[in-house]
Enzyme design. Sequence first.
Site, mmCIF file in Angstrom:
data_model
loop_
_atom_site.group_PDB
_atom_site.id
_atom_site.type_symbol
_atom_site.label_atom_id
_atom_site.label_comp_id
_atom_site.label_asym_id
_atom_site.label_seq_id
_atom_site.Cartn_x
_atom_site.Cartn_y
_atom_site.Cartn_z
ATOM 1 N N CYS A 13 0.864 -1.177 0.000
ATOM 2 C CA CYS A 13 0.000 0.000 0.000
ATOM 3 C C CYS A 13 0.906 1.234 0.000
ATOM 4 O O CYS A 13 2.111 1.127 -0.172
ATOM 5 C CB CYS A 13 -0.992 -0.010 1.165
ATOM 6 N N ASN A 16 2.518 1.408 4.126
ATOM 7 C CA ASN A 16 2.830 0.162 4.821
ATOM 8 C C ASN A 16 2.582 0.247 6.322
ATOM 9 O O ASN A 16 3.284 -0.357 7.122
ATOM 10 C CB ASN A 16 4.264 -0.276 4.524
ATOM 11 N N CYS A 18 -1.094 0.591 7.312
ATOM 12 C CA CYS A 18 -2.519 0.289 7.481
ATOM 13 C C CYS A 18 -2.919 -0.970 6.713
ATOM 14 O O CYS A 18 -2.992 -2.052 7.274
ATOM 15 C CB CYS A 18 -3.395 1.464 7.036
ATOM 16 N N ARG A 19 -3.157 -0.807 5.424
ATOM 17 C CA ARG A 19 -3.726 -1.895 4.627
ATOM 18 C C ARG A 19 -2.780 -3.072 4.431
ATOM 19 O O ARG A 19 -3.170 -4.227 4.648
ATOM 20 C CB ARG A 19 -4.188 -1.361 3.263
ATOM 21 N N SER A 20 -1.569 -2.813 3.969
ATOM 22 C CA SER A 20 -0.685 -3.938 3.642
ATOM 23 C C SER A 20 -0.235 -4.738 4.863
ATOM 24 O O SER A 20 -0.166 -5.973 4.778
ATOM 25 C CB SER A 20 0.505 -3.492 2.789
ATOM 26 N N ASP A 130 -7.897 3.301 1.575
ATOM 27 C CA ASP A 130 -7.017 3.657 2.682
ATOM 28 C C ASP A 130 -7.853 4.138 3.867
ATOM 29 O O ASP A 130 -8.575 5.125 3.752
ATOM 30 C CB ASP A 130 -6.056 4.758 2.227
#
Length: 158
Positions: A13, A16, A18-20, A130
Amino acid sequence: MASNSRKSVLFVCLGNICRSPIAEAVFQKMATENGVGDDWIIDSGAVSDWNTGSTPDSRALACLRNHVTETDHRARQVTKGDFETFDYILCMDESNLRDLKRKANAVKNCKAKIELLGSYDPQKQLIINDPYYGSDKDFEVVYDQCLRCCKAFLENNS
């Protein structure tokens, strides 16, 4: 780094945090629970260098804890070597996809298949938005999407 004897996936993301790292932790837990954890090299990274060395966002960590999922990940930027060694690089949105494909074009021996993680979503939600500027609920949405996508990705690659 990835090796030839194991499959490898890198979740990406923007920062690096939050999402990933959520996707990485979800996939690691899922692979382990399915008895194939040792068959995979699993990591996550960022297209930017903004958060290098940082732990995931506190809301991401809280979300993972709520689902009895742990991570000790530290943010890192995607490297040239990642394109040469990982089998799959799965990103969260079209901006990430553009950035990764541009970077991959500069890599002579790119072997990674670069895709949106959402392309595996059985509910056809292609983009994993995000949650950084959102609420705890937005992190739960990301978790749920990652859970669905990672399950389908693992099934397709087992």
